[in-house]
Write an enzyme that holds these catalytic residues in place. Structure first.
Site, PDB file in Angstrom:
ATOM      1  N   SER A 208       0.845  -1.184   0.000  1.00 34.55           N
ATOM      2  CA  SER A 208       0.000   0.000   0.000  1.00 34.55           C
ATOM      3  C   SER A 208       0.891   1.248   0.000  1.00 34.55           C
ATOM      4  CB  SER A 208      -0.957  -0.033   1.193  1.00 34.55           C
ATOM      5  OG  SER A 208      -1.910   0.996   1.112  1.00 34.55           O
ATOM      6  N   ASP A 455      -7.871  -5.625  -5.716  1.00 32.40           N
ATOM      7  CA  ASP A 455      -7.625  -4.433  -4.896  1.00 32.40           C
ATOM      8  C   ASP A 455      -8.607  -3.342  -5.312  1.00 32.40           C
ATOM      9  OD1 ASP A 455      -6.538  -2.097  -3.671  1.00 32.40           O
ATOM     10  OD2 ASP A 455      -4.545  -2.999  -3.683  1.00 32.40           O
ATOM     11  N   HIS A 492      -6.921  -5.698  -0.985  1.00 31.19           N
ATOM     12  CA  HIS A 492      -5.847  -4.732  -0.766  1.00 31.19           C
ATOM     13  C   HIS A 492      -4.801  -5.297   0.186  1.00 31.19           C
ATOM     14  CE1 HIS A 492      -3.804  -0.963  -0.669  1.00 31.19           C
ATOM     15  NE2 HIS A 492      -4.041  -0.763   0.612  1.00 31.19           N
TER      16      HIS A 492
END
Length: 574
Positions: A208, A455, A492
């Site tokens: 991320s 994601d 994610h």
């Protein structure tokens, strides 16, 4: 607006002529790849003595302690004895009157492998997370367990400062890229003080925003030999703005007046947008994607490995039933199809300017994490980052009323206080033509990138496009130092309908120090009894330990035609 079928087809899906991550199954790197010498370990010379012995400019060591073997665990396994150092760099009084510093902790193994690992953390940072260097879903290993010296930081601000730090110019810069640049030489000096020698090899990894930290450093500082880049939000401002734009598209389809609990403030309520595309409706679309795409990799197993082929095979407009009456979970209204297609296309301003990248269609859209990002975080979290960190001048707003057209130019703006724009401090320099990353190849550094195909906040397609641009900049030779591993079904950074438990750090080290280029890495599902934690979203008909090879793009995990559908050995990367 593009037609609905076209909006859900990712541009550039054809693989013709792409040489990135060549399909050879050979464990050796392509010709011309530079190999670096292997790291050599050393025993810890001092722990408690570091309090007095270690000195570095603008650095304070606040606490040093020995951590016995087994006090920490990775999954169910004990972590070996190590030294924990806590401190801070660049203590200062901010322009807003608040006290700022770059807080850190460093864990130094008693038996060290000669390597340094910088752990990039996620979100808006703001906390010093445990420096274990672990990535992937329910990780069973990490850099610390493997013998690395590991550092973790808050990137220059504390948790209570998170709502405000973006308005303080230097804190913005530290968050964007300067904290990494400041911490790196200090960490290497601390290692030298502890072991009597500096690290032979240095690695940087994260997912991320942590993946963004790694990608930005690869383009800016290049102080590392290996970069492990997960779900990189390398265009984080654009992705966050696309979330806000999407929230405004979902809102008219949601239940009027519905609210839900704020994820970070239980006493606050925010608009509930989930009724715009309910879990039942998302499962309907996911099941239809499986009908059209599941068998493209040779196996009907609840996973779509052939991601690129699926983008052409699936057509939202014609493959999913259109409601002729009330919505009932078995159809989508025409208005829903229009909004879903436009959100997957990445969003556009009223004058047609693209806000962000398109997203690939994947059955993982049925997962809870997908809904969390699209319907909750878009109104709870993204206004903070867009309003206070990425825009010049900063300022908060109502997410469902903000003028997205006017907001986008603020990402490129500067003034006398904020001399670097939001895009400048957040994105890798030259990401549109990453030829500068070629310097990594020249000195033997390597890059491994991975991204969950499902994601919902950072698009795996955006990462794929970056890799393709890198390959073009390298004249079709990017696979000699950079490889991309899409993770089908993964949300994610972890979770989703996926085999999300894997170790890409070990293959990266082998590539850097032994010249063994990674082509296939085994990933495992986290079913009942998994030592790293159970993934509750796994389908009931999957074996709890289902495994698959993660294949370096553009190869695809393809069923060999025989063998268990639960075993990675039944698949090859083709």
């Amino acid at each position: 607006m593009k037609s609905l079928p076209h909006a859900l087809r990712i541009a550039g899906a054809a693989l013709t002529g792409i040489t990135l991550a060549a399909c050879s199954s050979s464990p050796t790197a392509p010709a011309g790849t530079k190999r670096l010498s292997a790291a050599v370990g050393a025993p810890l010379k001092t722990c408690a003595g570091l309090t007095q012995a270690f000195r570095f400019d603008q650095t304070t060591v606040d606490a040093v302690s020995a951590v016995p073997a087994g006090e920490m665990k990775q999954g169910t396994q004990p972590v070996a004895e190590h030294c924990l150092v806590k401190g801070a760099m660049h203590n200062r009084k901010g322009s807003d009157g608040r006290d700022y510093a770059i807080g850190f902790e460093m864990r130094l193994p008693k038996t060290w492998n000669g390597r340094f690992y910088y752990q990039g953390n996620g979100g808006l940072d703001g906390s010093v997370k445990t420096a274990d260097g672990a990535l992937g879903g329910g990780p069973l290993t990490g850099a610390l367990m493997q013998g690395f010296a590991v550092i973790s930081s808050d990137a220059g601000h504390s948790g209570p400062q998170t709502p405000n730090f973006g308005a303080e110019a230097q804190s913005r810069l530290d968050y964007g890229y300067q904290a990494v640049a400041k911490l790196t030489p200090m960490a290497k000096a601390l290692i030298a003080a502890a072991y009597g020698k500096g690290p032979d090899r240095s690695y940087l990894g994260g997912c991320s925003n942590g993946g963004r930290h790694a990608m930005v450093e690869a383009a800016r500082g290049q102080a590392y030999d290996g970069y492990l880049i997960g779900a990189p939000g390398y265009r984080l401002p654009n992705a966050a703005l696309a979330q806000l734009w999407g929230a405004q598209q979902w809102a008219p389809l949601a239940v009027p007046g519905a609210t839900t609990q704020h994820p970070l403030n239980p006493s606050a309520r925010i608009p509930d947008l989930s009724g715009a595309f309910t879990k039942a409706e998302r499962k309907l679309v996911a099941d239809t994607v499986l009908v059209k795409c599941d068998a493209l990799d040779g196996a009907k197993d609840g996973l779509v490995q052939a991601t690129q082929a699926c983008q052409s095979a699936f057509n939202l407009k014609t493959d999913v039933a259109t409601c002729t009456g009330e919505r009932n979970g078995q159809c989508l209204s025409a208005a829903q199809k229009t909004v879903i297609a436009s959100v997957f296309a990445g969003g556009r301003t009223t004058d047609g300017q693209a806000i962000y990248s398109a997203f690939p269609v994947d059955p993982g859209l049925a997962g809870d994490n997908w809904g969390l990002w699209k319907f909750t975080n878009s109104v709870a979290l993204d206004p903070l980052s867009v309003g206070t960190v990425f825009s010049v001048p900063p300022g908060m707003f109502d997410p469902l009323k903000v003028d997205v057209n006017a907001r986008l130019p603020l990402f490129s703006a500067t003034n006398d206080v904020y001399r670097e724009s939001g895009l400048s401090l957040m994105t890798p320099p030259g990401h549109e033509n990453p030829v500068n990353v070629a310097k990594l190849k020249d000195r033997g550094a390597k890059v491994v990138v991975y991204h969950g195909v499902a994601d919902a906040i950072f698009s795996a397609e955006d990462t794929r496009q970056w890799m393709l641009r890198l390959d073009r900049a390298m004249g079709g030779q990017a696979d000699s130092f950079a490889r991309f591993f899409p993770v089908p079904g993964m949300a994610h950074c972890s979770g989703g309908l996926a085999t999300d438990q894997f170790d890409l750090l070990s293959p990266l080290v082998k590539w850097v120090e032994q010249g063994q280029a990674p082509q296939a890495v085994v990933a495992t599902a986290r079913g009942a009894g998994n030592a790293g934690g159970v993934n509750t979203e796994l389908p009931a008909d999957w074996a709890p330990n289902r495994s698959r090879p993660l294949c370096a793009y553009p190869t695809v995990a393809t069923y060999k035609g025989s063998g268990s559908l639960e075993d990675a050995a039944s698949f090859s990367c083709k």
